[in-house]
Write a protein that holds these residues in place. Structure first.
Motif, PDB file in Angstrom:
ATOM      1  N   THR A 133       0.816  -1.218   0.000  1.00 29.65           N
ATOM      2  CA  THR A 133       0.000   0.000   0.000  1.00 29.65           C
ATOM      3  C   THR A 133       0.853   1.273   0.000  1.00 29.65           C
ATOM      4  OG1 THR A 133      -0.176   0.077   2.412  1.00 29.65           O
ATOM      5  CG2 THR A 133      -1.868  -1.177   1.211  1.00 29.65           C
ATOM      6  N   GLU A 134       2.137   1.143  -0.125  1.00 28.97           N
ATOM      7  CA  GLU A 134       3.052   2.289  -0.094  1.00 28.97           C
ATOM      8  C   GLU A 134       3.180   2.898  -1.490  1.00 28.97           C
ATOM      9  OE1 GLU A 134       4.748   3.754   2.400  1.00 28.97           O
ATOM     10  OE2 GLU A 134       4.170   2.373   3.988  1.00 28.97           O
ATOM     11  N   ASP A 135       2.329   3.875  -1.792  1.00 28.36           N
ATOM     12  CA  ASP A 135       2.334   4.480  -3.122  1.00 28.36           C
ATOM     13  C   ASP A 135       3.676   5.116  -3.461  1.00 28.36           C
ATOM     14  OD1 ASP A 135       1.782   7.717  -2.623  1.00 28.36           O
ATOM     15  OD2 ASP A 135       0.848   6.436  -1.115  1.00 28.36           O
ATOM     16  N   TYR A 136       4.319   5.749  -2.477  1.00 31.95           N
ATOM     17  CA  TYR A 136       5.606   6.391  -2.753  1.00 31.95           C
ATOM     18  C   TYR A 136       6.665   5.362  -3.169  1.00 31.95           C
ATOM     19  CZ  TYR A 136       9.777   9.217  -2.373  1.00 31.95           C
ATOM     20  OH  TYR A 136      10.958   9.867  -2.659  1.00 31.95           O
ATOM     21  N   ALA A 137       6.608   4.170  -2.593  1.00 28.12           N
ATOM     22  CA  ALA A 137       7.572   3.126  -2.955  1.00 28.12           C
ATOM     23  C   ALA A 137       7.367   2.693  -4.408  1.00 28.12           C
ATOM     24  CB  ALA A 137       7.454   1.936  -2.014  1.00 28.12           C
ATOM     25  N   TYR A 138       6.114   2.592  -4.849  1.00 27.61           N
ATOM     26  CA  TYR A 138       5.861   2.277  -6.263  1.00 27.61           C
ATOM     27  C   TYR A 138       6.409   3.382  -7.165  1.00 27.61           C
ATOM     28  CZ  TYR A 138       2.785  -1.676  -5.237  1.00 27.61           C
ATOM     29  OH  TYR A 138       2.287  -2.881  -4.825  1.00 27.61           O
ATOM     30  N   PHE A 139       6.181   4.616  -6.764  1.00 24.42           N
ATOM     31  CA  PHE A 139       6.692   5.752  -7.523  1.00 24.42           C
ATOM     32  C   PHE A 139       8.221   5.697  -7.599  1.00 24.42           C
ATOM     33  CE2 PHE A 139       8.065  10.325  -7.305  1.00 24.42           C
ATOM     34  CZ  PHE A 139       7.745  10.669  -8.606  1.00 24.42           C
ATOM     35  N   GLY A 140       8.863   5.508  -6.455  1.00 22.88           N
ATOM     36  CA  GLY A 140      10.328   5.420  -6.432  1.00 22.88           C
ATOM     37  C   GLY A 140      10.850   4.249  -7.238  1.00 22.88           C
TER      38      GLY A 140
ATOM     39  N   ARG B  68       0.566  15.028  -8.911  1.00 23.71           N
ATOM     40  CA  ARG B  68       1.070  15.484 -10.215  1.00 23.71           C
ATOM     41  C   ARG B  68       2.396  14.838 -10.590  1.00 23.71           C
ATOM     42  NH1 ARG B  68      -0.046  21.875  -9.399  1.00 23.71           N
ATOM     43  NH2 ARG B  68      -2.296  21.711  -9.207  1.00 23.71           N
ATOM     44  N   ASN B  69       3.255  14.615  -9.603  1.00 22.37           N
ATOM     45  CA  ASN B  69       4.549  13.984  -9.893  1.00 22.37           C
ATOM     46  C   ASN B  69       4.362  12.566 -10.419  1.00 22.37           C
ATOM     47  OD1 ASN B  69       6.206  16.193  -9.066  1.00 22.37           O
ATOM     48  ND2 ASN B  69       5.831  15.623  -6.946  1.00 22.37           N
ATOM     49  N   TYR B  70       3.450  11.829  -9.811  1.00 26.21           N
ATOM     50  CA  TYR B  70       3.182  10.465 -10.242  1.00 26.21           C
ATOM     51  C   TYR B  70       2.636  10.461 -11.663  1.00 26.21           C
ATOM     52  CZ  TYR B  70       3.286   9.018  -5.231  1.00 26.21           C
ATOM     53  OH  TYR B  70       3.625   8.767  -3.936  1.00 26.21           O
ATOM     54  N   VAL B  71       1.642  11.319 -11.906  1.00 29.71           N
ATOM     55  CA  VAL B  71       0.988  11.382 -13.216  1.00 29.71           C
ATOM     56  C   VAL B  71       1.992  11.799 -14.289  1.00 29.71           C
ATOM     57  CG1 VAL B  71      -0.792  12.572 -14.551  1.00 29.71           C
ATOM     58  CG2 VAL B  71      -1.298  11.779 -12.233  1.00 29.71           C
ATOM     59  N   SER B  72       2.799  12.789 -13.998  1.00 26.84           N
ATOM     60  CA  SER B  72       3.791  13.277 -14.959  1.00 26.84           C
ATOM     61  C   SER B  72       4.813  12.192 -15.312  1.00 26.84           C
ATOM     62  CB  SER B  72       4.498  14.500 -14.381  1.00 26.84           C
ATOM     63  OG  SER B  72       5.512  14.943 -15.244  1.00 26.84           O
ATOM     64  N   ALA B  73       5.288  11.469 -14.316  1.00 24.70           N
ATOM     65  CA  ALA B  73       6.266  10.409 -14.573  1.00 24.70           C
ATOM     66  C   ALA B  73       5.654   9.311 -15.436  1.00 24.70           C
ATOM     67  CB  ALA B  73       6.766   9.830 -13.253  1.00 24.70           C
ATOM     68  N   LEU B  74       4.431   8.917 -15.139  1.00 24.28           N
ATOM     69  CA  LEU B  74       3.777   7.874 -15.937  1.00 24.28           C
ATOM     70  C   LEU B  74       3.577   8.348 -17.373  1.00 24.28           C
ATOM     71  CD1 LEU B  74       2.479   5.100 -16.193  1.00 24.28           C
ATOM     72  CD2 LEU B  74       0.337   6.113 -15.349  1.00 24.28           C
TER      73      LEU B  74
ATOM     74  N   GLY C  88       9.356   2.860  -9.837  1.00 24.29           N
ATOM     75  CA  GLY C  88       9.188   3.201 -11.248  1.00 24.29           C
ATOM     76  C   GLY C  88      10.248   4.171 -11.737  1.00 24.29           C
ATOM     77  N   LEU C  89      10.513   5.213 -10.966  1.00 25.96           N
ATOM     78  CA  LEU C  89      11.540   6.181 -11.367  1.00 25.96           C
ATOM     79  C   LEU C  89      12.920   5.538 -11.428  1.00 25.96           C
ATOM     80  CD1 LEU C  89      10.711   9.504  -9.470  1.00 25.96           C
ATOM     81  CD2 LEU C  89      10.227   8.906 -11.840  1.00 25.96           C
ATOM     82  N   SER C  90      13.206   4.685 -10.460  1.00 26.62           N
ATOM     83  CA  SER C  90      14.516   4.022 -10.434  1.00 26.62           C
ATOM     84  C   SER C  90      14.696   3.126 -11.648  1.00 26.62           C
ATOM     85  CB  SER C  90      14.674   3.212  -9.146  1.00 26.62           C
ATOM     86  OG  SER C  90      14.621   4.057  -8.020  1.00 26.62           O
ATOM     87  N   LEU C  91      13.669   2.348 -11.963  1.00 24.53           N
ATOM     88  CA  LEU C  91      13.745   1.480 -13.142  1.00 24.53           C
ATOM     89  C   LEU C  91      13.892   2.299 -14.420  1.00 24.53           C
ATOM     90  CD1 LEU C  91      11.038  -1.130 -12.137  1.00 24.53           C
ATOM     91  CD2 LEU C  91      13.515  -1.533 -12.317  1.00 24.53           C
ATOM     92  N   TRP C  92      13.171   3.401 -14.490  1.00 22.98           N
ATOM     93  CA  TRP C  92      13.262   4.292 -15.645  1.00 22.98           C
ATOM     94  C   TRP C  92      14.689   4.782 -15.813  1.00 22.98           C
ATOM     95  CZ3 TRP C  92      10.232   9.558 -15.815  1.00 22.98           C
ATOM     96  CH2 TRP C  92      10.293  10.102 -17.098  1.00 22.98           C
TER      97      TRP C  92
ATOM     98  N   GLU D  88       4.661  -0.226 -15.013  1.00 26.87           N
ATOM     99  CA  GLU D  88       3.709  -0.837 -14.077  1.00 26.87           C
ATOM    100  C   GLU D  88       3.735  -0.203 -12.686  1.00 26.87           C
ATOM    101  OE1 GLU D  88       2.464  -5.071 -12.029  1.00 26.87           O
ATOM    102  OE2 GLU D  88       3.755  -5.103 -13.781  1.00 26.87           O
ATOM    103  N   PRO D  89       4.904  -0.071 -12.032  1.00 27.58           N
ATOM    104  CA  PRO D  89       4.860   0.544 -10.703  1.00 27.58           C
ATOM    105  C   PRO D  89       4.380   1.997 -10.737  1.00 27.58           C
ATOM    106  CG  PRO D  89       7.124   0.015 -11.316  1.00 27.58           C
ATOM    107  CD  PRO D  89       6.237  -0.569 -12.357  1.00 27.58           C
ATOM    108  N   LEU D  90       4.693   2.720 -11.805  1.00 31.49           N
ATOM    109  CA  LEU D  90       4.194   4.093 -11.902  1.00 31.49           C
ATOM    110  C   LEU D  90       2.682   4.109 -12.079  1.00 31.49           C
ATOM    111  CD1 LEU D  90       6.986   5.755 -14.051  1.00 31.49           C
ATOM    112  CD2 LEU D  90       6.495   6.172 -11.633  1.00 31.49           C
ATOM    113  N   ALA D  91       2.158   3.178 -12.868  1.00 34.21           N
ATOM    114  CA  ALA D  91       0.708   3.093 -13.051  1.00 34.21           C
ATOM    115  C   ALA D  91       0.015   2.756 -11.726  1.00 34.21           C
ATOM    116  CB  ALA D  91       0.366   2.064 -14.122  1.00 34.21           C
TER     117      ALA D  91
END
Length: 139
Positions: free
Chosen positions: A84-91, A120-126, A93-97, A107-110
């Motif tokens: 349930t840690e949304d920030y971890a999914y974001f991190g 906005r940061n999540y949406v922009s990265a995706l 996704g960014l790391s893999l990118w 997938e983790p960004l989605a």
């Protein structure tokens, strides 16, 4: 040699206890010294391997030190420990990118966007990842 924490310290072990290491690591990260923060937070994570707060700070320090593969592993650990840690999914996704694995980053960004569609940061990265993938398909 016995340290302030009552444990026998080996040469090179930072002074204080794990919480002190964490606090100093976070402060170093905030002050713009991610490599030093990562070194201290790695010690803290070794001493308290189940601490999500230490792992998150370590992952951020690794990312900011451009150690993207290591950051991805740290964020992946958090995701597996608490999905349930949304920030971890974001991190993650960014790391893999940043490692160049744009396909795996999607997938983790989605998931992060699905959990926090208002961020906005999540949406922009995706969007950026999806645009990159589309551009590659169109070549």
């Amino acid at each position: 040699m016995e340290g302030a924490n009552g444990h026998t310290d080996s040469p090179g072990t930072p002074q204080g206890d794990v919480y002190d290491w964490y606090q100093r690591g976070v402060k170093l990260l905030q002050e713009g010294s991610p490599a030093a923060a990562a070194a201290l937070l790695e010690r803290a994570a070794d001493a308290e391997p189940e601490s999500r707060s230490i792992r998150e700070a370590l992952a951020r320090a690794q990312f900011n030190s451009r150690r993207y593969q290591e950051a991805a592993s740290s964020f992946q650990w958090i995701v597996e420990d608490n999905p349930t840690e949304d920030y971890a999914y974001f991190g993650l996704g960014l790391s893999l990118w940043r490692t160049g694995d744009v396909e795996a980053a999607q997938e983790p960004l989605a998931i992060a966007v699905a959990m926090r569609p208002d961020d906005r940061n999540y949406v922009s990265a995706l969007r950026s990842v999806r645009a990159t993938l589309k551009a590659r398909q169109d070549m």
